[in-house]
Design an enzyme around this catalytic site. Structure first.
Site, short mmCIF file in Angstrom:
data_model
loop_
_atom_site.label_atom_id
_atom_site.label_comp_id
_atom_site.label_asym_id
_atom_site.label_seq_id
_atom_site.Cartn_x
_atom_site.Cartn_y
_atom_site.Cartn_z
N CYS A 1 0.82 -1.21 0.00
CA CYS A 1 0.00 0.00 0.00
C CYS A 1 0.86 1.26 0.00
O CYS A 1 1.33 1.69 1.05
CB CYS A 1 -0.92 0.00 1.22
N CYS B 1 -0.52 4.11 2.16
CA CYS B 1 -0.36 3.97 3.61
C CYS B 1 1.09 4.22 4.01
O CYS B 1 1.35 4.82 5.06
CB CYS B 1 -0.72 2.57 4.07
N ASP B 2 2.02 3.74 3.21
CA ASP B 2 3.40 3.65 3.68
C ASP B 2 4.41 4.51 2.92
O ASP B 2 5.56 4.61 3.35
CB ASP B 2 3.86 2.18 3.61
#
Ligand code: NAP
Length: 315
Positions: A141, A144-145
């Site tokens: 992701c 997200c990261d």
């Protein structure tokens, strides 16, 4: 044991499930949406759009919209008309008799009709170190990261739209992105490919697979193997993003609902009907051809209408 009865239970809350929720709520069926677990990477509430960045192809948003924002809007719209949500994961189902039965651990719910919209999840490479390093430099992701990889050299694995989308997004943070693909041409759409080729931070490593990810507590590098001559080499990346496709979330329904050879639920043509009367399916869990938010939403609408008409026919 507690039992709560519902007209409609919707399992899953991506674009398909939430559209089904909007439509069944507006049909005064007060749908009960069991939306998934926030901690889960496979069936988180909101579905895969919670793991994506900008969505540019959802009609109605000429400037694009962030995936999580889009899903928050879907959810708010469903709530406005009376949909209710349980932020849990279904652990077992029994569709062999009516009312249908659904469990969340020890709590049993019954329903007159069920809409399955459990979506699909990211595929992994199958390397033993993936389970140790996921969340520690290994990710599925970018949204997200990506932030954690500012000025890092990172690798993205895959050759489809997802891989190029992730690679392009990650160039906002990374000093360099190496896009590793096992063949010598991408499967991604032309417009996405052009985006990758014109981005100076993206370098494509054709005909390679990742055969090892190094690091005990964080990614320190990877081994790549040439798919043509078998030669191995090392890449000193500190982040690895896997974007090699998805698998439908159908484990709950094995032996109950018919699946195709890839595990996707089978629905009747031009319908959301499954092999069990009164159980409907929509979204990526039954679609491996289009797999778009808009097609998932469309099929969620179909499932809601099918469920509503079926309920009417029963009374
Ligand atoms: P995909 O189209 O199935 O592509 C998966 C890629 O990963 C392929 O290039 C495949 O290689 C590679 N791959 C699969 N298993 C692998 C393995 N074990 N090791 C190394 N490489 C592997 O999946 P996707 O990119 O997630 O896209 C899914 C669908 O969503 C597509 O229809 C896509 O168009 C759509 N999508 C659209 C957008 C957008 O429009 N913004 C964004 C994301 C996704 P091969 O090519 O050799 O098979």
């Amino acid at each position: 044991m507690n039992t709560q009865h519902e007209h409609v239970i919707i399992i899953g809350s991506g674009p398909a499930g939430l559209t089904a929720a909007i439509y069944t709520a507006r049909a005064s069926l007060a749908p009960f949406v069991i939306e998934g677990e926030p901690s889960s990477t496979s069936d988180q509430p909101g579905g895969q759009l919670m793991l994506t960045t900008e969505v540019e192809n959802f009609p109605g948003f000429p400037s694009g919209v962030m995936g999580p924002e889009l899903m928050a809007n879907f959810r708010a719209q469903a709530e406005r008309f009376g949909a209710r949500f349980l932020t849990e994961k279904v652990t077992r189902v029994d569709f062999s008799q009516r009312p249908f039965r659904v469990w969340v651990r020890d709590t049993e719910y019954t329903a007159d009709t069920i809409i399955v919209s459990t979506g699909a999840r990211s595929l992994m490479l199958g390397l033993p170190e993936e389970s140790r390093l996921i969340g520690h430099g290994l990710s599925t992701c970018a949204t997200c990261d990506g932030f954690f990889f500012r000025d890092h050299h990172i690798a993205v694995v895959g050759g489809g739209d997802s891989a190029i989308e992730e690679a392009t997004f990650l160039t906002k943070f990374a000093s360099k992105v190496t896009l590793i693909h096992r063949r010598d041409e991408f499967r991604a759409s032309k417009i996405m490919q052009e985006r990758a080729f014109s981005n100076p931070k993206i370098e494509v490593l054709w005909n390679h697979t990742v055969t090892a990810i190094h690091g005990d507590t964080a990614v320190t590098g990877i081994e790549v193997t040439n798919t043509v001559d078998g030669a191995t080499s090392e890449l000193p990346v500190t982040g690895v993003f896997i974007a090699i496709g998805h698998r439908p979330n159908t484990d709950l329904f094995h032996g109950t609902l018919d699946c195709d050879e890839n595990g996707y639920l089978v629905t009747e043509p031009n319908s959301s009907r499954t092999n069990i009367e009164g159980v409907f399916a929509c979204g990526d869990v039954q679609d491996h051809t289009y797999r778009q938010a808009i097609t998932a939403a469309g099929s969620g609408c179909m499932a809601a209408i099918d469920a509503e008409r079926w309920l009417e026919s029963q009374h």
